[in-house]
Scaffold this active site. Structure first.
Site, PDB file in Angstrom:
ATOM      1  CG  HIS A 184      -3.337  -5.158   3.543  1.00 27.44           C
ATOM      2  ND1 HIS A 184      -2.900  -4.394   2.497  1.00 27.44           N
ATOM      3  CD2 HIS A 184      -3.732  -6.335   3.004  1.00 27.44           C
ATOM      4  CE1 HIS A 184      -3.033  -5.068   1.372  1.00 27.44           C
ATOM      5  NE2 HIS A 184      -3.537  -6.252   1.648  1.00 27.44           N
ATOM      6  CG  ASP A 209      -1.634  -1.332   1.378  1.00 23.75           C
ATOM      7  OD1 ASP A 209      -2.406  -1.676   0.480  1.00 23.75           O
ATOM      8  OD2 ASP A 209      -1.395  -2.045   2.372  1.00 23.75           O
TER       9      ASP A 209
HETATM   10  P1  NAX Z   1      -2.246 -18.120  -3.543  1.00 27.14           P
HETATM   11  O1  NAX Z   1      -3.615 -18.653  -3.352  1.00 27.14           O
HETATM   12  O2  NAX Z   1      -1.645 -18.109  -4.905  1.00 27.14           O
HETATM   13  O3  NAX Z   1      -1.236 -18.918  -2.593  1.00 27.14           O
HETATM   14  C1  NAX Z   1      -1.492 -19.157  -1.254  1.00 27.14           C
HETATM   15  C2  NAX Z   1      -0.798 -20.444  -0.876  1.00 27.14           C
HETATM   16  O4  NAX Z   1      -0.931 -20.606   0.532  1.00 27.14           O
HETATM   17  C3  NAX Z   1      -1.413 -21.680  -1.525  1.00 27.14           C
HETATM   18  O5  NAX Z   1      -0.395 -22.448  -2.161  1.00 27.14           O
HETATM   19  C4  NAX Z   1      -2.031 -22.406  -0.345  1.00 27.14           C
HETATM   20  O6  NAX Z   1      -2.034 -23.824  -0.509  1.00 27.14           O
HETATM   21  C5  NAX Z   1      -1.109 -21.964   0.777  1.00 27.14           C
HETATM   22  N1  NAX Z   1      -1.654 -22.198   2.122  1.00 27.14           N
HETATM   23  C6  NAX Z   1      -2.934 -22.141   2.538  1.00 27.14           C
HETATM   24  N2  NAX Z   1      -3.011 -22.461   3.843  1.00 27.14           N
HETATM   25  C7  NAX Z   1      -1.751 -22.701   4.254  1.00 27.14           C
HETATM   26  C8  NAX Z   1      -1.194 -23.106   5.483  1.00 27.14           C
HETATM   27  N3  NAX Z   1      -1.959 -23.331   6.562  1.00 27.14           N
HETATM   28  N4  NAX Z   1       0.154 -23.275   5.568  1.00 27.14           N
HETATM   29  C9  NAX Z   1       0.917 -23.077   4.500  1.00 27.14           C
HETATM   30  N5  NAX Z   1       0.443 -22.726   3.281  1.00 27.14           N
HETATM   31  C10 NAX Z   1      -0.880 -22.540   3.175  1.00 27.14           C
HETATM   32  O7  NAX Z   1      -2.254 -16.673  -2.903  1.00 27.14           O
HETATM   33  P2  NAX Z   1      -1.227 -15.463  -3.106  1.00 27.14           P
HETATM   34  O8  NAX Z   1      -1.666 -14.631  -4.244  1.00 27.14           O
HETATM   35  O9  NAX Z   1       0.147 -15.983  -3.098  1.00 27.14           O
HETATM   36  O10 NAX Z   1      -1.541 -14.610  -1.798  1.00 27.14           O
HETATM   37  C11 NAX Z   1      -1.216 -15.067  -0.511  1.00 27.14           C
HETATM   38  C12 NAX Z   1      -1.846 -14.201   0.556  1.00 27.14           C
HETATM   39  O11 NAX Z   1      -1.334 -12.890   0.499  1.00 27.14           O
HETATM   40  C13 NAX Z   1      -3.354 -14.051   0.442  1.00 27.14           C
HETATM   41  O12 NAX Z   1      -3.923 -14.180   1.733  1.00 27.14           O
HETATM   42  C14 NAX Z   1      -3.518 -12.627  -0.046  1.00 27.14           C
HETATM   43  O13 NAX Z   1      -4.774 -12.103   0.292  1.00 27.14           O
HETATM   44  C15 NAX Z   1      -2.395 -11.964   0.670  1.00 27.14           C
HETATM   45  N6  NAX Z   1      -1.964 -10.652   0.200  1.00 27.14           N
HETATM   46  C16 NAX Z   1      -1.585  -9.744   1.119  1.00 27.14           C
HETATM   47  C17 NAX Z   1      -1.054  -8.517   0.784  1.00 27.14           C
HETATM   48  C18 NAX Z   1      -0.628  -7.552   1.829  1.00 27.14           C
HETATM   49  O14 NAX Z   1      -0.257  -6.441   1.455  1.00 27.14           O
HETATM   50  N7  NAX Z   1      -0.639  -7.857   3.100  1.00 27.14           N
HETATM   51  C19 NAX Z   1      -0.942  -8.100  -0.632  1.00 27.14           C
HETATM   52  C20 NAX Z   1      -0.978  -9.242  -1.583  1.00 27.14           C
HETATM   53  C21 NAX Z   1      -1.913 -10.371  -1.226  1.00 27.14           C
HETATM   54  O15 NAX Z   1      -3.208 -10.019  -1.632  1.00 27.14           O
END
Ligand code: NAX
Length: 356
Positions: free
Chosen positions: A209, A181
């Protein structure tokens, strides 16, 4: 399942003959959600030295859930194929007791995604379960000096959950990502003034966020033709700064999803690198950055015990609040609104925490 690639248990001797560089002891860095799209950009940047420096060797630990292990194997193969000199070892696992052992840094990207029709409360509940378990694993297996960076949403409250579940690790070691952000705000100002993002500093993201976050440029500076001036003076458009600028930054994540049909990944990985690099090496003199950190009840009227995004400076791997910035009524209202949302999230999380 656990796959290990690399040099096994070879002790770091301080030198790596392959590169003729004096190498330090490897640090152990965990990325969770390692089979996901953010990790796909992030792992390469970390592994090639963009975050911890070009002479810091690494043991990279990749955690994801069991159904993703074949995908994770592909990521591991690609990391091998990058033939990177800093990588001592890569460990891919679905076991917390393996993943969290002896960590220097934990980047918690994986979380439960929002599914269609899912209520905010249900999403929070599912994530409390994940971050309670990972917090407990940090408490049990990681170094007490571990730096924990939470990215998975709802990032602020997940970070609070992890911290509360790891009572033996200082609360100050936990932070959540609002740097994306922050970078979005910086870039919007640069585009408007016609300079590069490097010429803009000291933007602030306050709060959550989420779309209630408050991007604040009242204290930000921009370099125009070699001279540093306030953003209001450079932009000369108060209406835009108080209106479209704020909503563009607040809604940017949704705009990317709408256009790309996928959420921000490249920019998120870049922001994580910025955040962790600053935690490791410190912020430049005269500059501050935004990150979600624990509130102490004495800073900027934010209630105690929330992971709230503040302006911070970092030195010797320790962050400090930037103190004494004047807050006008316009800002106050927006800062309170996002604090209120975080307090509500916390209340729900605490309730789930006791039953999870
Ligand atoms: P993806 O869905 O591509 O990847 C997430 C991965 O996490 C998947 O491979 C899933 O199997 C794995 N996962 C789920 N539960 C788990 C657990 N208990 N232990 C280990 N792995 C686990 O998502 P992606 O685009 O990579 O985003 C990841 C996260 O970042 C999401 O929650 C998203 O909302 C968040 N974000 C946060 C941002 C921030 O500024 N704080 C910005 C970017 C993003 O939106």
């Amino acid at each position: 399942m656990e796959t290990i690639y690399g040099t096994g248990r070879r002790e770091a001797s301080g030198t790596m003959s392959s590169s003729n560089l004096i190498m330090s002891e490897p640090i152990r860095v965990l990325v969770t959600g390692a089979a996901g799209q953010i990790a796909y950009s992030l792992l390469y940047s970390i592994a090639k030295g963009d975050v911890f420096g070009k002479d810091q060797t690494l043991i990279l630990v990749l955690l994801d859930i069991t159904p993703m292990m074949t995908v994770l194997d592909g990521v591991l193969m690609e990391l091998q194929d990058c033939a990177l000199p800093l990588l001592r070892e890569v460990i891919a696992t679905d076991k917390e007791e393996v993943a969290f052992k002896n960590l220097d840094v934990a980047v918690l990207v994986g979380s439960m995604p929002r599914k269609e029709g899912m209520e905010r409360k249900d999403l929070l509940k599912a994530n409390v379960k994940i971050f309670k378990s990972q917090g407990a694993a940090l408490d049990k297996y990681a170094k007490k000096s571990v730096k924990v960076i939470v990215v998975g949403n709802p990032a602020n409250t997940n970070c609070l959950t992890a911290s509360k579940s790891a009572p033996s690790i200082p609360k100050e070691n936990f932070s959540c990502l609002t740097r994306l952000d922050h970078n979005r705000a910086k870039s919007q100002i640069a585009l408007k003034v016609g300079v590069t993002a490097n010429d803009v500093k000291n933007c602030i993201i306050w709060g959550n966020h989420s779309s209630t976050q408050y991007p604040d440029v009242n204290h930000a500076k921009v370099k125009v033709q070699g001279k540093e001036v306030g953003v209001y003076e450079a932009v000369k458009n108060d209406n835009w700064l108080k209106g479209d600028f704020i909503s563009t930054v607040q809604q940017r994540g949704a705009a990317v999803i709408k256009a790309r049909k996928l959420s921000s990944a490249m920019s998120a990985a870049k922001a994580i690198c910025d955040h962790v690099r600053d935690l490791w090496f410190g912020t430049p003199e005269g500059e501050f950055v935004s990150m979600g950190v624990i509130s102490d009840g004495n800073s900027y009227g934010v209630p105690e015990d929330l992971i709230y995004s503040f302006p911070v400076v970092i030195k010797n791997k320790t962050w400090k609040f930037v103190e004494g910035l004047p807050i006008n009524d316009f800002s106050r209202e927006k800062m309170d609104l996002t604090a209120k949302e975080l307090s509500e999230e916390k209340e729900m999380a605490v309730e789930f925490l006791s039953s999870a």
